[in-house]
Design an enzyme around this catalytic site. Structure first.
Site, mmCIF file in Angstrom:
data_model
loop_
_atom_site.group_PDB
_atom_site.id
_atom_site.type_symbol
_atom_site.label_atom_id
_atom_site.label_comp_id
_atom_site.label_asym_id
_atom_site.label_seq_id
_atom_site.Cartn_x
_atom_site.Cartn_y
_atom_site.Cartn_z
ATOM 1 N N HIS A 1 -28.862 -27.881 -2.648
ATOM 2 C CA HIS A 1 -27.582 -28.032 -3.332
ATOM 3 C C HIS A 1 -26.725 -26.772 -3.188
ATOM 4 O O HIS A 1 -27.262 -25.668 -3.153
ATOM 5 C CB HIS A 1 -27.820 -28.282 -4.821
ATOM 6 C CG HIS A 1 -28.461 -29.597 -5.120
ATOM 7 N ND1 HIS A 1 -29.814 -29.801 -4.999
ATOM 8 C CD2 HIS A 1 -27.938 -30.781 -5.517
ATOM 9 C CE1 HIS A 1 -30.097 -31.059 -5.316
ATOM 10 N NE2 HIS A 1 -28.992 -31.684 -5.637
ATOM 11 N N MET B 1 -34.193 -20.686 -3.263
ATOM 12 C CA MET B 1 -33.903 -20.764 -1.830
ATOM 13 C C MET B 1 -32.867 -19.713 -1.429
ATOM 14 O O MET B 1 -32.923 -19.162 -0.320
ATOM 15 C CB MET B 1 -33.405 -22.163 -1.430
ATOM 16 C CG MET B 1 -34.451 -23.259 -1.543
ATOM 17 S SD MET B 1 -36.096 -22.848 -0.880
ATOM 18 C CE MET B 1 -35.709 -22.476 0.823
ATOM 19 N N GLU B 2 -31.933 -19.423 -2.321
ATOM 20 C CA GLU B 2 -30.931 -18.388 -2.038
ATOM 21 C C GLU B 2 -31.598 -17.011 -1.934
ATOM 22 O O GLU B 2 -31.267 -16.213 -1.055
ATOM 23 C CB GLU B 2 -29.855 -18.384 -3.137
ATOM 24 C CG GLU B 2 -28.817 -19.481 -3.005
ATOM 25 C CD GLU B 2 -29.333 -20.874 -3.419
ATOM 26 O OE1 GLU B 2 -30.463 -20.972 -3.965
ATOM 27 O OE2 GLU B 2 -28.606 -21.867 -3.193
ATOM 28 N N ASP C 1 -33.073 -7.431 14.533
ATOM 29 C CA ASP C 1 -32.014 -7.376 15.540
ATOM 30 C C ASP C 1 -31.542 -5.946 15.797
ATOM 31 O O ASP C 1 -31.319 -5.549 16.940
ATOM 32 C CB ASP C 1 -30.822 -8.232 15.078
ATOM 33 C CG ASP C 1 -29.705 -8.255 16.100
ATOM 34 O OD1 ASP C 1 -29.990 -8.511 17.286
ATOM 35 O OD2 ASP C 1 -28.538 -8.023 15.725
#
Lengths: 161, 161, 161, 161, 161, 161
Positions: free
Chosen positions: D77, D112-113, D127
């Site tokens: 959501h 989840m955030e 990276d």
């Protein structure tokens, strides 16, 4: 002394916690300018009477840009915008004045959304007219008014310096 | 007479066909300014020596913004950028000069990417410092140089007016 | 001595210029693991025979995530991916091994795309199964192989330590 | 027996209906690790004193990644995040520990955030440092704490196994 | 027998490898229809002579939607579009015919981009006019022509049934 | 007489101000069709029993597409969706019927989200099956039901013509 809110006490950048702030109706107005050769402005204004339109494209880009603010500005909170409008006027030769107004109910202000709308609309005018006038300049992007937050009502020019 | 390229012969806006143009190395440089109170600039520059940093946040926002150009500017072509850099300098009291340089190999120029990088970096400086100085102004966003396209090398100030 | 390429000589972060590098076919493979209770893995594998499917959702999330790499990783170049695939295996009790393979023709490698595919697939497995097992752990995300760039062929385990 | 909530009774995946759940203040903390050669970590920590900075780039990527969670994780959501912070520590040689904390008021949790913030920050460290150390590994991504939902307070390590 | 290309030999979905295909100039045209009450179409066409315009908004949405195709359609490859145009005509009472044309040089076709442009333009017409006519219907979205790929030139109606 | 709400009194497009509307629970259902050769539908339905699945990919694309509605449709407000589901049925030979249902609590309706979910799912079916059947057609995209707003309950077919 003024402080920057986007930093934690140990000095790291963060998205500042607005959980303790009340959710209120927020409004912001911002403006910007695109300076160009008088002939370029005439071309733009002439097009407005035909099908394709520089200013309508810029207006939509500004409205859509406002909705992308929190993904462009790293520490900006997401908000559900309740209204966005973008207006153009021509106060002088070779000058387009862009004004945006944004509102939302939330825990943070909407000035970044208004400024992003103005900025995106100005860039789009540049893009649309650049084949005719590469020397255009975007200028005077600034907040005009802001209301609804704890810091009170801000109206440019009325603040005590 | 100058013409706008983002329109079809019947007057509708379009993403102009660049299929017939050769793919060449493109470069663009653009600049912008953020005007603020001298004390705000001092605060920003002082922060640069600690962990969190207004200018580093703005630099990253500018680089990431350049990559979003074609989704922000309605008729702008997508390009695979080969380099993006954003620099800051302080030529006067209360003034941050932002300069961005972008390159790519492609069929269209990268001036919109350079201008979007500058614009996003300026907005981020505003966002980071606005709790201290709401009256900042973004100004002088303009193209400095552009090369690699059919229209030749553009260097601001060297064109015949 | 090793060097970081994402910095300019004056120390600022930048998107490094790859304009001078040849465009070659690039390939990368990466893997990751999701550790969970054996009963959770049984639930996931049982679902695979019905309509909705944890692993198919994770696979698509991984593929779509790979395409978003350059907007998630600040200094990562955009690339046109030519293939993305994500595979799952179950080498041990309570363990899903995720492997992604990505290829593209371009001036930079695709290892970040492969790692982002793995990472997004692992997060999606967590999201889909978290109501049953909040203690899952994502682990062992690493590059397995990389080819096509100036730095030669990399195969994990075969490098001289 | 545990159940997966992202499925409808007929077995299809769906975005589960949270309309009946109360809107409460949610908080989640998650962590992850990046394992690297000791020399790589020294390089990263040395850079922190100059202008460009691996960890500050990763921190911003984590914060911005958290805001993109619902577009990366298919059935997640959307939420208006009220705070996001990302911290780094160095508990061992060759190890960066990343911890993220997220809060929001809403009808679903923010784990989840927090996990996406950690995951994006770890990928960004990879990276930024990969030209020096291609063998780095991302590990131990897991939820530390979660509060505010119907399922009560979760604190890793305190649950009954 | 026809085959689906988005699956690997073991049956998993994947982004199919186009690395072996030559990069050629691709073109696709697609169309769609919006059916509405005759009075609604009159309102839309009347607005076209004033400042704000339903069809110009839909045209821009279609062009911008085409650029988002690969993030909307899970297994679709990213492409650098070289041109996008969207046209409207009114062949019958209460009917807007939308036609999009897209071109690019690449290893995959652009039919999904043309269909997404049409589809987004149709949805935007619905959005703009829905306060007047909630019963509108979007219909007849289909590929008209496609060229440049290995499968040869496709022209709707000319194929053997 | 019906009016278009996305225009300001002076005729410019805008994101209409919903600040004065109450926040209520909104629901919308929409449908669409994909017409194809009977053999193509058989291929799609046969795949549903193996690992990769056309319809599950389309379902996820529809759900994820619903979350992108406000960035695709220029004047559409952002909303926090509380549920999204997409269903498929096969009422006739060579026909897939797609139905989406969306709910949210907010100041505007969710019909555009339901229509975007349907539209994206249909486009994805096209993409997945196009190598077998280029002549498929997307049709009958329309609103079935809408509730929760000031304009009352809308049920297609029950309105007075």
């Amino acid at each position: 002394m003024p402080e920057f809110s986007h930093f934690s006490p140990d000095g790291a950048v963060r998205m500042v916690d607005v959980g303790g702030k009340p959710s209120t109706r927020r409004l912001a107005r911002a403006e910007g300018r695109v300076l160009m050769q008088p002939g370029t402005l005439r071309l733009i204004r002439d097009r407005s009477v035909v099908m394709g339109d520089v200013l309508e494209t810029a207006r939509l880009a500004g409205i859509m840009g406002a909705k992308q603010t929190s993904s462009l500005i790293p520490l900006c909170h997401s908000l559900l915008l309740e209204s966005v409008s973008v207006r153009f006027s021509f106060p002088e030769e070779g000058l387009i004045l862009v004004e945006a107004e944004v509102s939302a109910e939330g825990r943070t202000g909407v000035e970044m959304e208004a400024l992003t709308a103005v900025s995106t609309a100005c860039l789009t005018i540049y893009d649309m007219a650049k084949s005719a006038d590469r020397g255009m300049e975007i200028s005077g992007i600034r907040l005009l008014e802001k209301s609804g937050g704890r810091s009170g009502h801000y109206l440019r020019g009325s603040e005590k310096a």
